[in-house]
Design an enzyme around this catalytic site. Sequence first.
Site, PDB file in Angstrom:
ATOM      1  N   LYS A   1       0.847  -1.208   0.000  1.00 20.10           N
ATOM      2  CA  LYS A   1       0.000   0.000   0.000  1.00 20.10           C
ATOM      3  C   LYS A   1       0.878   1.253   0.000  1.00 20.10           C
ATOM      4  O   LYS A   1       2.079   1.171   0.269  1.00 20.10           O
ATOM      5  CB  LYS A   1      -0.920  -0.019   1.228  1.00 20.10           C
ATOM      6  CG  LYS A   1      -0.190  -0.016   2.564  1.00 20.10           C
ATOM      7  CD  LYS A   1      -1.150  -0.227   3.739  1.00 20.10           C
ATOM      8  CE  LYS A   1      -0.386  -0.364   5.046  1.00 20.10           C
ATOM      9  NZ  LYS A   1      -1.261  -0.671   6.186  1.00 20.10           N
TER      10      LYS A   1
ATOM     11  N   TYR B   1      12.784  31.090   5.811  1.00 24.68           N
ATOM     12  CA  TYR B   1      11.625  31.790   6.367  1.00 24.68           C
ATOM     13  C   TYR B   1      11.744  31.928   7.883  1.00 24.68           C
ATOM     14  O   TYR B   1      12.173  30.998   8.565  1.00 24.68           O
ATOM     15  CB  TYR B   1      10.339  31.018   6.046  1.00 24.68           C
ATOM     16  CG  TYR B   1       9.977  31.030   4.580  1.00 24.68           C
ATOM     17  CD1 TYR B   1       9.733  32.221   3.912  1.00 24.68           C
ATOM     18  CD2 TYR B   1       9.879  29.838   3.877  1.00 24.68           C
ATOM     19  CE1 TYR B   1       9.389  32.217   2.561  1.00 24.68           C
ATOM     20  CE2 TYR B   1       9.539  29.829   2.539  1.00 24.68           C
ATOM     21  CZ  TYR B   1       9.299  31.019   1.881  1.00 24.68           C
ATOM     22  OH  TYR B   1       8.968  31.024   0.568  1.00 24.68           O
TER      23      TYR B   1
HETATM   24  C1  PLP Z   1      -0.330  -1.550   6.926  1.00 22.17           C
HETATM   25  C2  PLP Z   1      -0.770  -2.840   7.449  1.00 22.17           C
HETATM   26  C3  PLP Z   1       0.171  -3.878   7.601  1.00 22.17           C
HETATM   27  C4  PLP Z   1       1.660  -3.684   7.429  1.00 22.17           C
HETATM   28  O1  PLP Z   1       2.153  -3.139   8.638  1.00 22.17           O
HETATM   29  P1  PLP Z   1       3.727  -2.939   8.915  1.00 22.17           P
HETATM   30  O2  PLP Z   1       3.765  -2.500  10.335  1.00 22.17           O
HETATM   31  O3  PLP Z   1       4.194  -1.871   8.000  1.00 22.17           O
HETATM   32  O4  PLP Z   1       4.393  -4.231   8.680  1.00 22.17           O
HETATM   33  C5  PLP Z   1      -0.310  -5.121   7.964  1.00 22.17           C
HETATM   34  N1  PLP Z   1      -1.620  -5.319   8.207  1.00 22.17           N
HETATM   35  C6  PLP Z   1      -2.533  -4.333   8.120  1.00 22.17           C
HETATM   36  C7  PLP Z   1      -3.966  -4.630   8.422  1.00 22.17           C
HETATM   37  C8  PLP Z   1      -2.131  -3.056   7.751  1.00 22.17           C
HETATM   38  O5  PLP Z   1      -3.040  -2.080   7.688  1.00 22.17           O
END
Ligand code: PLP
Length: 402
Positions: free
Chosen positions: A71, A295
Site C-alpha cells: 500500500k 523563512y
Molecule cells: C499496513 C498494514 C500492515 C503492514 O504493517 P507494517 O507495520 O508496515 O508491517 C499489515 N496489516 C494491516 C492490516 C495493515 O493495515
Amino acid sequence: MRDSTTRAVRYQVFSPSTFRLLLGRKGAKVTCRMQQCAPRAYVEADPDAIAHNLNVARRISPNTQMMAVVKADAYGHGMEATVKRLEAENPAFFGVANVTEARRVASVGCGTRPFLLGPTAPGEREEIAGSGWGFTISSMEEAEHFSSIAASAGTVLAAHLALDTGMGREGFLPSDLGEALPHLLRLPALGIEGVMSHMPVADEDENFSRRQIEIFEECVGEISRHVKLRYIHLAASAGIMRYRIPAANMARPGLMLYGVSPVRCPVAEQLRSTLRLVASVTLVRTLPAGHGVSYGCSFVTAAPTRVATIGIGYADGWRRHFSGKGICVLIRGALCPSLGRVTMDQIMVDVSGVPGVTPGDEAELIGPSLRVEKLAEQAGTIPWDIFTGLGPRLPRITRSLG
Ligand SMILES: *Cc1c(COP(=O)(O)O)cnc(C)c1O
C-alpha cells in the site's frame, strides 16, 4: 537563413569533436532533440533488496505464507516496480489500502491477488467482487452486501473474517462472534476463506500482545469448527519480529520489506536497505556572519558560512517539521547540517566543512548510512510516516543499492 538551420545539440551525448563536426557542417539540417536532464530530486528503490527482506520474513516465520504489503506506493518505493519484483517470490497476496491501489497491482498483470486491508465502502464492493480481489468483512452489513452482489452475479465470494482483538479499527468483536457466525455461515453466496486481526502494540506491550494472540487463537478455534480456513493472519512486521503465532499460517509484512524493523532485535541486522532519497545542490555561496537563512530567519549565521541550496522541500515529502532538528544530509561523503526552515521546494545546508561542493553535486537525504529510523526519531515521527510521505513529485528510479 540561419534560423532554418537546426542543430542537434545533445551536449552530454556528443563528444566535443562530434559536436564541432556538427556545428561545422554549414547549412546542415539536423533535428534538434534535447537530452532530458536528471531530476532535481528523486527516489532510488531497490526491488531486489525488498525481495531479500521478504525472504528474511519467511526465514523467521516457518510455514507461513506472506501477504506482501505494498500500500501507499509500496511505502514510497514505487508500487509497480515493487510488485513486479515481488511477484517472482510468490507472495499469497499483495496488501493494499483501497481500490485504486488494487487496480495498480492488477495493472502490473501479475497472478497474485491484491487484498484490501481495511473495511470496504459500499460503492467499492461491485468492483472488488468482480475483480476477484481479496477482502475482509467487519460487519453483517458488509457481509450481506457482498453475498447479494455475488448472488446476483451467480457466483460465490470468499471473504476474510476480520476480528477486532484489540485494534479498535475493524472487525467483529470476539464477544459478538457467537451470534454473528451462524448468520455469516448462512449467507448463500459468501464463504469464509480466512480470518484476520491486527496488533496495535506488537512493538510496545508484550502482555497485551500475548493476551491478544490467545484471544485470536480462541476465535480461530471456534470458526474452524465450522469452516476450513485457508488463511489465518495476525502479524504485521512487529508481530513477525517479536512473536510466534502457531495458529496463524500467513503474515502481513510491510515496513520490514522496506528494510526497517519496528523493533530492535538481531534479525533486523539481516534486512537490507531499500531506498535512497537524493537531491541536487543548486547553488553554493558564502553568507556573511549575522545573515538569516530561510523563512522566519530562525537560523542566523554566527560566522561566515558556506551555504548550499538543495532542490527538495516539503512538497516532496521532506517534512517541514524536519526544520531546526539538526538533521544532516550527505554531500561528498560528509554530513552537512540543515539550516533554518524547510521550504516548499528547497532546503539550505552548511557545507563550510566540505571543500569543493558545487551545484550539481548529489545530496543524499535518506540512504544506507542515513537511516530512516534515526530521521524519524530526530523528527519525532515514525519511519512509516516518512516513507509514505515521499511525494509524487519525486520520480522513482529502480537501482541496486548493493
Ligand atoms: C499496513 C498494514 C500492515 C503492514 O504493517 P507494517 O507495520 O508496515 O508491517 C499489515 N496489516 C494491516 C492490516 C495493515 O493495515
